[in-house]
Scaffold this active site. Structure first.
Site, short mmCIF file in Angstrom:
data_model
loop_
_atom_site.label_atom_id
_atom_site.label_comp_id
_atom_site.label_asym_id
_atom_site.label_seq_id
_atom_site.Cartn_x
_atom_site.Cartn_y
_atom_site.Cartn_z
N HIS A 53 0.72 -1.28 0.03
CA HIS A 53 -0.13 -0.15 -0.04
C HIS A 53 0.80 1.30 0.09
CE1 HIS A 53 0.06 0.12 4.73
NE2 HIS A 53 -0.09 1.27 4.22
N ASP A 83 1.28 -7.83 2.28
CA ASP A 83 1.26 -6.34 2.13
C ASP A 83 2.80 -5.84 1.95
OD1 ASP A 83 0.77 -3.55 1.82
OD2 ASP A 83 -0.55 -3.35 3.41
N SER A 118 4.13 2.31 8.53
CA SER A 118 3.86 1.24 7.46
C SER A 118 4.98 1.07 6.85
CB SER A 118 2.58 1.61 6.42
OG SER A 118 1.40 1.24 7.21
N1 ARG Z 1 -4.91 0.71 7.82
C1 ARG Z 1 -3.63 0.58 7.06
C2 ARG Z 1 -3.12 2.22 7.12
O1 ARG Z 1 -3.54 2.74 7.71
C3 ARG Z 1 -3.47 -0.11 5.86
C4 ARG Z 1 -4.35 0.95 4.75
C5 ARG Z 1 -4.32 0.25 3.25
N2 ARG Z 1 -5.15 -0.59 2.81
C6 ARG Z 1 -6.38 -0.12 2.76
N3 ARG Z 1 -7.34 -1.21 2.34
N4 ARG Z 1 -6.86 1.02 2.57
O2 ARG Z 1 -2.39 2.51 6.26
N1 ASP Z 2 -1.25 1.42 8.24
C1 ASP Z 2 -0.63 2.44 8.55
C2 ASP Z 2 0.28 3.22 7.80
O1 ASP Z 2 0.07 3.09 6.69
C3 ASP Z 2 -0.07 1.96 9.84
C4 ASP Z 2 -0.87 2.02 11.01
O2 ASP Z 2 -1.77 2.98 11.04
O3 ASP Z 2 -0.94 1.40 12.01
O4 ASP Z 2 1.11 3.76 8.18
#
Ligand code: ARG
Ligand code: ASP
Length: 700
Positions: free
Chosen positions: A83, A219, A627
């Protein structure tokens, strides 16, 4: 002997009860070092951060300012999340070469793909410059005077800092402006895409599984840093060569077990760990619900269209992901604050603080801070909520209103003359080209009808039938001519004349009122931070995240999300297959992966139980920006790749609870398995350094 063991156990229990925190890597000696060692780490503070010798920090790069990446070979190979590389992977994709759908693997250096604008930045050195930055600051100065003095001091410190010609410097405020650190950095700008799994692996589970444990997402993506012939940063050139790092992370094939030490090293973005209870309560009861409602209304419309129309599904994929990500996080955050009893715990701490002020005779110095914050938060409440809603509607969800907001900035630029206007118009035109590619007026009108009533009583969706700004051609026509002509046409446009009073209200009332109160709040929270550390000195205080390099550590650990439910800390490929839904846009799987599973062809990557690990969780305190951060074992080897947190624990941005806050990592063995067995890209495996720290130890 027994006695010593009991003492060690006691100390360990004490410390593990206190985990959490994102620590400055140059200041680990002392408390952090011994805490880490009590959790099982074999690393010294110097192994992690050293200015004179290579250390772990030399392998950690800020990936494009928003994510983290780590060097995993002597030839500049770096690992980050799928991502995090998403937009680069997307930008190289077409219908013929759909790398998002099918994955991408460069089979040699020549096939690696350059990415304009993408950069990776390393930290060369961190220095405490608090004294110099705060020199000449006195209590009788107004806040504005202080800020301006801090600005000039900082500039002087940066100018005087020792650095090489190709390096940069930056000063950042810590502990709400009570401390300042200087960072000397090196920014590499020739970063090429090396490999990415298909989205059915790299984004497996998509929104349904986002922020969720148990998780089964691979990921990750791979890039390579290129440098000039002297190994220095350089713009993209065919003549650039793979970068030779000062340090790269060996990869452990031994994996992890519950209670193993882990450390996550990266660039967390923002946390608000020291907010008074009143502020957290306001976020949970007022701000989050208002914003959740707006995003929820938008998603209801977008999701429905995406499910029925493929073209719309592709056009809205990344917009939808962005809206859904924070929407889902806030819902989890509210539940976590509730479940952890954070408000009561914060109030108790504030009562202790107030009590100690009396005991220590500091009432006259600090006694007004909390009551004043209480008053200011009450005063800011309505404007904070309303301003937040404006941003949600005009910046995050409704595209037509977003456009109107930008156009109003273009109109404002006209006040500075024709040249300024031309510049604003040119960037507006570039923006239009980009946004209309993925714009559908019917979807956006639906979003408008959903979100606007949550902001204002004046809702008029008929503007969609009259405005020129639902197609690129008619929008461009409005922008033709001298500024006076453009503005005349613009102000006659149905959407613009509808939106303008709301935008004017934002600029003349909402925003100034919010900023004025917020400045006062910030000044008080700076004092509060200082007072807390002075009055309750036994607590551990880490500085809130601010996009600088931090170390966080903990253990591999399961958790109890609710009564009678316990979550194991590791998931396996078996669980990926359990979630498989043929043809589904979130849970489909590539056939090759199913084949490998059927044959149990895991090579050297299986766990001792014969299963292939996919993800694991730990008590490392992370946030957005972490991330792509490496999860590092007790010996400094790479074992995991951080990419998310568990839903019940997303409130860690305001209150970290060791019971329910967990970060989610991909097991590095799953990454290697995908590269080696799934994609068959052996040369990448060969270029890494694979180690067996646990097995080697047993042999001894
Ligand atoms: N929750 C994670 C973060 O805040 C991954 C986000 C990417 N994935 C998604 N399905 N949007 O970045
Ligand atoms: N998914 C988040 C990021 O892209 C990480 C988190 O918020 O735990 O940095």
């Amino acid at each position: 002997m027994r006695f010593i063991k009991i003492i060690v156990l006691f100390i360990t229990l004490q410390m593990s009860a206190q985990q959490g925190g994102m620590w400055i890597p140059s200041l680990l000696q002392g408390m952090n070092e011994s805490e880490m060692q009590s959790l099982g780490s074999k690393l010294t503070a110097k192994d992690i951060y050293d200015v004179n010798n290579s250390s772990l920090k030399d392998a950690i790069g800020h990936f494009n300012g928003g994510c983290t990446s780590e060097v995993i070979s002597a030839k500049g190979l770096i690992l980050t999340n799928h991502h995090c590389g998403f937009s680069q992977i997307q930008s190289h994709s077409s219908l013929e070469n759909d790398y998002l759908k099918d994955g991408f693997w460069a089979m040699n250096l020549d096939e690696e793909l350059p990415n304009e604008g993408l950069y990776v930045e390393f930290i060369v050195r961190i220095e405490d410059v608090t004294k110099q930055v705060l020199e000449g600051i006195t209590d009788d100065m107004t806040d504005r005077e202080q800020q301006s003095k801090i600005g000039t001091n900082s500039n002087a410190v940066e100018r005087a800092a020792k650095k090489e010609a190709w390096q940069d410097t930056r000063i950042k405020a810590f502990y709400k402006g009570n401390q300042y650190f200087l960072f000397v950095t090196e920014r590499y700008e020739d970063i090429r895409l090396v490999g990415a799994p298909p989205s059915s692996i790299g984004k497996f589970g998509s929104d349904t599984d986002n922020w969720v444990w148990p998780r089964h997402t691979g990921d990750f993506s791979l890039f390579r840093i290129y440098a000039d012939k002297n190994n220095r940063p350089a713009k993209y050139s065919k003549d650039n060569v793979p970068f030779t790092p000062k340090h790269f992370l060996p990869v452990s094939l031994d994996g992890i077990s519950e209670d193993d030490f882990t450390m996550v090293f990266g660039f967390p973005g923002t946390t608000d760990e020291y907010l008074p209870a009143i502020a957290v309560e306001q976020t949970v009861k007022k701000v989050n619900p208002a914003n959740i409602a707006i995003r929820g209304a938008a998603l209801k419309v977008i999701d429905a269209y995406m499910k029925t129309d493929d073209q719309i599904r592709i056009q809205y994929a990344s917009k939808q992901a962005r809206i859904a990500n924070a929407w889902k996080k806030w819902i989890g955050e509210n539940q976590g604050i509730e479940k952890s009893g954070a408000l009561a715990i914060k109030r108790k701490m504030e009562a202790d603080f107030t009590q100690q002020l009396k005991v220590k005779g500091l009432e006259s110095k600090y006694g007004t801070i909390l009551p004043e914050l209480e008053r200011l938060y009450k005063e800011i409440e309505d404007v904070r909520v309303k301003r937040g809603q404006f941003v949600e509607v005009f910046v995050r969800t409704n595209e037509l209103m977003q456009l109107m907001f930008r156009l109003s900035q273009m109109e404002a630029a006209a006040a500075n003359g024709e040249e300024a206007f031309d510049k604003a118009r040119a960037s507006m035109l570039a923006r239009l080209e980009g946004s209309f590619k993925d714009f559908n007026a019917e979807v956006d009108k639906g979003v408008f009808e959903g979100v606007m009533p949550l902001y204002t009583e004046n809702v008029d969706a008929s503007i969609y039938d009259k405005t020129a700004f639902t197609s690129l051609e008619s929008a461009k026509k409005v922008l033709e001519g001298y500024s006076s002509e453009v503005l005349e046409k613009l102000n006659k446009d149905a959407a613009y004349s509808y939106a303008k009073p709301l935008i004017v209200e934002f600029y003349t009332e909402l925003d100034p009122k919010f900023q004025a109160l917020n400045d006062q709040i910030n000044a008080l929270e700076k004092q509060y931070m200082k007072a807390l550390m002075e009055v309750l000195p036994k607590q551990r205080y880490f500085p809130d995240a601010n996009s600088t390099l931090r170390v966080t550590y903990g253990k591999v650990k399961g958790y109890e999300p609710r009564d009678a439910v316990y979550y194991e800390p590791v998931t396996y490929l078996d669980g990926v297959i359990e979630k498989y839904i043929p043809g589904d846009y979130e849970f489909d799987l590539p056939e090759k992966l199913m084949d490998l599973y059927a044959k149990k062809d895991y090579g050297q990557y299986a766990d001792a139980n014969g299963k292939l690990p996919v993800c694991f969780i730990g008590t490392n305190h992370t946030t957005g920006g972490n991330s792509g951060s490496p999860a590092i074992d007790a010996n400094g080897n790479l074992i995991g790749l951080n990419f998310d947190r568990v839903w019940e624990g997303t409130m860690s941005d305001m209150y970290y609870s060791p019971e329910i806050c967990r970060n989610i990592m991909v097991d590095l063995r799953y990454v290697l398995f995908i590269v080696d067995k799934y994609a068959g890209v052996k040369h990448l495996i060969d270029e890494m350094k694979l180690v067996h720290p646990k097995k080697n130890k047993k042999k001894k």
